[in-house]
Design a protein around this motif. Sequence first.
Motif, PDB file in Angstrom:
ATOM      1  N   ARG A   1      24.827  26.344-129.354  1.00 11.71           N
ATOM      2  CA  ARG A   1      25.976  27.179-128.998  1.00 11.71           C
ATOM      3  C   ARG A   1      26.638  27.758-130.244  1.00 11.71           C
ATOM      4  O   ARG A   1      27.061  28.916-130.262  1.00 11.71           O
ATOM      5  CB  ARG A   1      26.978  26.354-128.185  1.00 11.71           C
ATOM      6  N   MET A   2      26.756  26.935-131.286  1.00 17.17           N
ATOM      7  CA  MET A   2      27.301  27.424-132.544  1.00 17.17           C
ATOM      8  C   MET A   2      26.419  28.532-133.107  1.00 17.17           C
ATOM      9  O   MET A   2      26.908  29.577-133.567  1.00 17.17           O
ATOM     10  CB  MET A   2      27.421  26.283-133.544  1.00 17.17           C
ATOM     11  N   LEU A   3      25.111  28.325-133.086  1.00 10.95           N
ATOM     12  CA  LEU A   3      24.182  29.324-133.601  1.00 10.95           C
ATOM     13  C   LEU A   3      24.282  30.618-132.801  1.00 10.95           C
ATOM     14  O   LEU A   3      24.221  31.718-133.366  1.00 10.95           O
ATOM     15  CB  LEU A   3      22.756  28.758-133.546  1.00 10.95           C
ATOM     16  N   TYR A   4      24.446  30.484-131.499  1.00 12.77           N
ATOM     17  CA  TYR A   4      24.616  31.670-130.646  1.00 12.77           C
ATOM     18  C   TYR A   4      25.859  32.448-131.075  1.00 12.77           C
ATOM     19  O   TYR A   4      25.819  33.683-131.207  1.00 12.77           O
ATOM     20  CB  TYR A   4      24.721  31.233-129.189  1.00 12.77           C
ATOM     21  N   ASP A   5      26.972  31.748-131.300  1.00 14.22           N
ATOM     22  CA  ASP A   5      28.198  32.423-131.739  1.00 14.22           C
ATOM     23  C   ASP A   5      27.997  33.113-133.084  1.00 14.22           C
ATOM     24  O   ASP A   5      28.493  34.221-133.305  1.00 14.22           O
ATOM     25  CB  ASP A   5      29.341  31.414-131.845  1.00 14.22           C
ATOM     26  N   TRP A   6      27.293  32.448-133.997  1.00 18.28           N
ATOM     27  CA  TRP A   6      27.076  33.032-135.320  1.00 18.28           C
ATOM     28  C   TRP A   6      26.322  34.358-135.246  1.00 18.28           C
ATOM     29  O   TRP A   6      26.548  35.242-136.073  1.00 18.28           O
ATOM     30  CB  TRP A   6      26.298  32.056-136.198  1.00 18.28           C
ATOM     31  N   HIS A   7      25.402  34.499-134.311  1.00 20.17           N
ATOM     32  CA  HIS A   7      24.556  35.698-134.312  1.00 20.17           C
ATOM     33  C   HIS A   7      25.256  36.912-133.718  1.00 20.17           C
ATOM     34  O   HIS A   7      24.796  38.047-133.886  1.00 20.17           O
ATOM     35  CB  HIS A   7      23.245  35.408-133.571  1.00 20.17           C
ATOM     36  N   LEU A   8      26.385  36.717-133.022  1.00 20.02           N
ATOM     37  CA  LEU A   8      27.062  37.833-132.364  1.00 20.02           C
ATOM     38  C   LEU A   8      27.689  38.778-133.378  1.00 20.02           C
ATOM     39  O   LEU A   8      28.039  38.384-134.494  1.00 20.02           O
ATOM     40  CB  LEU A   8      28.133  37.300-131.418  1.00 20.02           C
ATOM     41  N   ASP A   9      27.876  40.031-132.970  1.00 20.16           N
ATOM     42  CA  ASP A   9      28.469  41.014-133.873  1.00 20.16           C
ATOM     43  C   ASP A   9      29.965  40.801-134.074  1.00 20.16           C
ATOM     44  O   ASP A   9      30.606  41.551-134.816  1.00 20.16           O
ATOM     45  CB  ASP A   9      28.187  42.435-133.387  1.00 20.16           C
TER      46      ASP A   9
ATOM     47  N   TRP B   1      10.271  46.547-128.766  1.00 12.42           N
ATOM     48  CA  TRP B   1      11.280  47.189-129.610  1.00 12.42           C
ATOM     49  C   TRP B   1      10.773  48.531-130.142  1.00 12.42           C
ATOM     50  O   TRP B   1      11.555  49.456-130.331  1.00 12.42           O
ATOM     51  CB  TRP B   1      11.672  46.288-130.765  1.00 12.42           C
ATOM     52  N   THR B   2       9.471  48.630-130.415  1.00  8.23           N
ATOM     53  CA  THR B   2       8.946  49.908-130.923  1.00  8.23           C
ATOM     54  C   THR B   2       8.980  50.989-129.864  1.00  8.23           C
ATOM     55  O   THR B   2       8.962  52.178-130.184  1.00  8.23           O
ATOM     56  CB  THR B   2       7.499  49.750-131.420  1.00  8.23           C
ATOM     57  N   SER B   3       9.018  50.601-128.594  1.00 12.52           N
ATOM     58  CA  SER B   3       8.991  51.589-127.507  1.00 12.52           C
ATOM     59  C   SER B   3      10.347  52.198-127.243  1.00 12.52           C
ATOM     60  O   SER B   3      10.453  53.161-126.468  1.00 12.52           O
ATOM     61  CB  SER B   3       8.475  50.934-126.223  1.00 12.52           C
ATOM     62  N   GLY B   4      11.391  51.640-127.849  1.00 11.89           N
ATOM     63  CA  GLY B   4      12.723  52.174-127.624  1.00 11.89           C
ATOM     64  C   GLY B   4      13.369  51.733-126.332  1.00 11.89           C
ATOM     65  O   GLY B   4      14.401  52.296-125.921  1.00 11.89           O
ATOM     66  N   GLU B   5      12.789  50.726-125.672  1.00  6.30           N
ATOM     67  CA  GLU B   5      13.382  50.242-124.425  1.00  6.30           C
ATOM     68  C   GLU B   5      14.787  49.711-124.698  1.00  6.30           C
ATOM     69  O   GLU B   5      15.018  49.038-125.691  1.00  6.30           O
ATOM     70  CB  GLU B   5      12.517  49.131-123.828  1.00  6.30           C
ATOM     71  N   PRO B   6      15.744  49.998-123.803  1.00  6.98           N
ATOM     72  CA  PRO B   6      17.111  49.520-124.029  1.00  6.98           C
ATOM     73  C   PRO B   6      17.200  48.003-123.916  1.00  6.98           C
ATOM     74  O   PRO B   6      16.460  47.373-123.157  1.00  6.98           O
ATOM     75  CB  PRO B   6      17.917  50.205-122.915  1.00  6.98           C
ATOM     76  N   VAL B   7      18.095  47.427-124.696  1.00  4.54           N
ATOM     77  CA  VAL B   7      18.338  45.986-124.673  1.00  4.54           C
ATOM     78  C   VAL B   7      19.826  45.777-124.441  1.00  4.54           C
ATOM     79  O   VAL B   7      20.653  46.293-125.192  1.00  4.54           O
ATOM     80  CB  VAL B   7      17.916  45.316-125.998  1.00  4.54           C
ATOM     81  N   GLU B   8      20.163  45.024-123.403  1.00  3.90           N
ATOM     82  CA  GLU B   8      21.567  44.780-123.110  1.00  3.90           C
ATOM     83  C   GLU B   8      22.182  43.883-124.186  1.00  3.90           C
ATOM     84  O   GLU B   8      21.584  42.889-124.587  1.00  3.90           O
ATOM     85  CB  GLU B   8      21.709  44.117-121.743  1.00  3.90           C
ATOM     86  N   PRO B   9      23.379  44.218-124.666  1.00 10.37           N
ATOM     87  CA  PRO B   9      24.020  43.368-125.675  1.00 10.37           C
ATOM     88  C   PRO B   9      24.352  42.001-125.086  1.00 10.37           C
ATOM     89  O   PRO B   9      24.639  41.884-123.891  1.00 10.37           O
ATOM     90  CB  PRO B   9      25.281  44.146-126.057  1.00 10.37           C
ATOM     91  N   PRO B  10      24.304  40.945-125.890  1.00  9.07           N
ATOM     92  CA  PRO B  10      24.529  39.591-125.371  1.00  9.07           C
ATOM     93  C   PRO B  10      25.977  39.350-124.972  1.00  9.07           C
ATOM     94  O   PRO B  10      26.902  39.979-125.506  1.00  9.07           O
ATOM     95  CB  PRO B  10      24.122  38.694-126.546  1.00  9.07           C
ATOM     96  N   GLU B  11      26.158  38.439-124.044  1.00  8.48           N
ATOM     97  CA  GLU B  11      27.494  38.077-123.589  1.00  8.48           C
ATOM     98  C   GLU B  11      28.311  37.534-124.750  1.00  8.48           C
ATOM     99  O   GLU B  11      27.831  36.733-125.551  1.00  8.48           O
ATOM    100  CB  GLU B  11      27.385  37.015-122.497  1.00  8.48           C
ATOM    101  N   GLY B  12      29.542  38.003-124.858  1.00 11.08           N
ATOM    102  CA  GLY B  12      30.424  37.570-125.930  1.00 11.08           C
ATOM    103  C   GLY B  12      30.424  38.482-127.136  1.00 11.08           C
ATOM    104  O   GLY B  12      31.273  38.334-128.022  1.00 11.08           O
ATOM    105  N   SER B  13      29.493  39.431-127.190  1.00 10.18           N
ATOM    106  CA  SER B  13      29.424  40.339-128.336  1.00 10.18           C
ATOM    107  C   SER B  13      30.447  41.460-128.185  1.00 10.18           C
ATOM    108  O   SER B  13      30.927  41.762-127.094  1.00 10.18           O
ATOM    109  CB  SER B  13      28.023  40.933-128.466  1.00 10.18           C
TER     110      SER B  13
END
Length: 738
Positions: free
Chosen positions: A491-499, A570-582
């Motif tokens: 959970r801490m690591l998840y928080d660290w990766h957010l923008d 990722w190379t195809s440009g497919e959209p990626v939903e931003p993670p919860e909490g970002s």
Amino acid sequence: MTAATEPAPSDQELADALVEGVGADQAAGEFGVDDYGDQAEPRVMTGGARVGEVKAGDDVVFRDKISHNYFGGGPARGRDPAPLSLARDVLDDAREAFVPPPGFADLDLGERLLILRICSGRGGGTAATRLLLDAGAAAVKELAPDTSLRRLTTDRLDNGTGYLLRNATSGVLDELTEFEIARLCAALGERAGWLVLTVDPRVRLAEGLLARHIGELGDPPAALDVLTAHLRRRLRQQDPEGIRAAEILAEPSVVKLFDDSADRKDRVARAAWFARILADAAQADDFDLEKIQAQLKRLTDRSFETWFDALDPGTRCFVIALATLPGYSYEIVSDRARDLEAALVPQVPPAPGAPAPDPFRVRRTQRLEAALARVTQRPVTTRYGTTPMEVVRFIDPSLSRQVLDRVWTEYADIRETLLAWLRTMAEHPVGQVRQGAARAAGVFAVQAFDYVRRYVIGPWAASDVPASRQTAALSLEVPGRDPSVSQVTRRMLYDWHLDTSPPYLRNTAARTYGGLLGLVDPGPALDAFAHLATASTYGLPHVIANSITRLIVHGDESVAVQVMERVRTWTSGEPVEPPEGSRRAGRGLTAEQKKEDARARTFVAYLSFLTCAVDAVLVNPVDEREDAAAWHGLLWLAHRNEAVAAVVAELWGSAVVHPIAHRASGNVLTVWAERVDGDPVGRQALADLLVAAVRGRTRRALGTLHRLARTWQSGREPSAPQTAATVLTALTALGEPE
């Protein structure tokens, strides 16, 4: 890579950055070779055998993905299932050194759930592991003793996996109602899995309800039988015929050592430890029975405590330093021990007229003897060549963890000084010192996670020094795989990766996801990389590329496919939903911002693919042929595995014509061509892969590869003429290029 105040980089700028970045060690200083030749981030594969496991700390091995989402849910009774793959040694012991006790053949896993009644120390865990392997489990994973079985649902079970829960608590067993048993067995059946719980015989069970699921074992096997099996297993590589093992077991003094263990309740566990110590001594060519006997007497907790507490302060500091830095140079360990002693025992000036302290008061031989350690020599590669190094380690490797646990739990007054001592190691010029400090901090974090996070791991993670951030990433591997704190670590690591987190914490998160935690569960790591890739500051693209390379190098082939497939999306440009909490998820993104995020991920995708393509290399030639070369790792994997070949071919096919990747991809393919130029099998493997890359694509891709291959055979000194001929022949069969 987007910013409100700066224009987005052009394709040409991104292409230049990609050419400059591929193969360059821009992620951090510690990715190179340090003054002592340590390669902190190895990117080599073992020729002839896939690197399928990663070891750290106490040799826990991770192979499989854990399909549990660690980031949701609130507090509830019992722990969420967080299964961890069993250590390689545990699996090898179960396969090769298991001595079945009476009643083992009668155990039955036909109901998918078995409760095994057996006392601690009598080999219940090994028996359960062997039972799961015999049932057909492709992998064996362990659950925490207080795991909530109600949460062990189908979506949290892996196919064909055996699960082990040792020393189940009464709270776990209370959950086993008639309905819950039926649900759990059905879930295990749907996943073709099994679950074995070991329970102390004194724990009361609902016999009527659980009768079909209870198994019991007879008396443990004889200590000497267990010792014989384990010793032969541990010496098998250098003693395949068992000659040395038989010589050791024929020593009357060795047999005598076990006389007092023959009737102990924990004799199975003790015999396995005896075998480990004997094998270690034999392998180190230091088979001194007096030393071994002294070590064996310290296997029990009481004797260990007596030994450690009786050491003088200087030797105790040496033991702590050695527990932190096992298997490294005597000089480094001694230096760190002196630093710790100086911090713990301030120097007092001698009284007037008193003699000065004698610098020769302690000889190395005496210190090693008191510390139950030995010194051996091994060659080490430095920037100036190979030199001998004196390496020091405990006679019994398990002492490292025992010492660290003992110091933390019993000597609370020195914790602050101990953590300060560890903090200083994060910037040490020798990589293995940083790794040792990280491991020790991780061990302490299991005991006091928030305290150690606040005073050591957090400052490392937020440091502007890359080596400190890498040390923080390594330190999270121990708590990340310990059932008691794995959830809070993730959970801490998840928080660290957010923008929403500071840039240096995000950088540390990217490093951590490229290690053991990413190998255990690649899905969350790849999700994190997709979010992190939208930022270009603080070297994040290069850290992600290095982390993805590590996952491919150290994971098995299924991990390689999973990682490469995500890179391809990722190379195809497919959209990626931003993670919860970002921040992105909270404010929403405009169409233009989504486009720039996708473009940023495309850049990171090609950087990651090409970094892995150029950096991952086999250590040895691919086979026994005289003209065999050590191929690049992705070519070797593609040659071995159709699924890998398909995704690698697709990535090459898109890279050679993409505006930001075509130049860098040409450079990397040229490096591949040069490496296999003298290897006919390698040349053909590359040709086959490139044919697959352009088959079904536009003629532009075919023409690009034609022109590239011709450069390999042009000029006065062509770089790869034989590869060029093989590739051009294969490509010509597809038709005329553009």
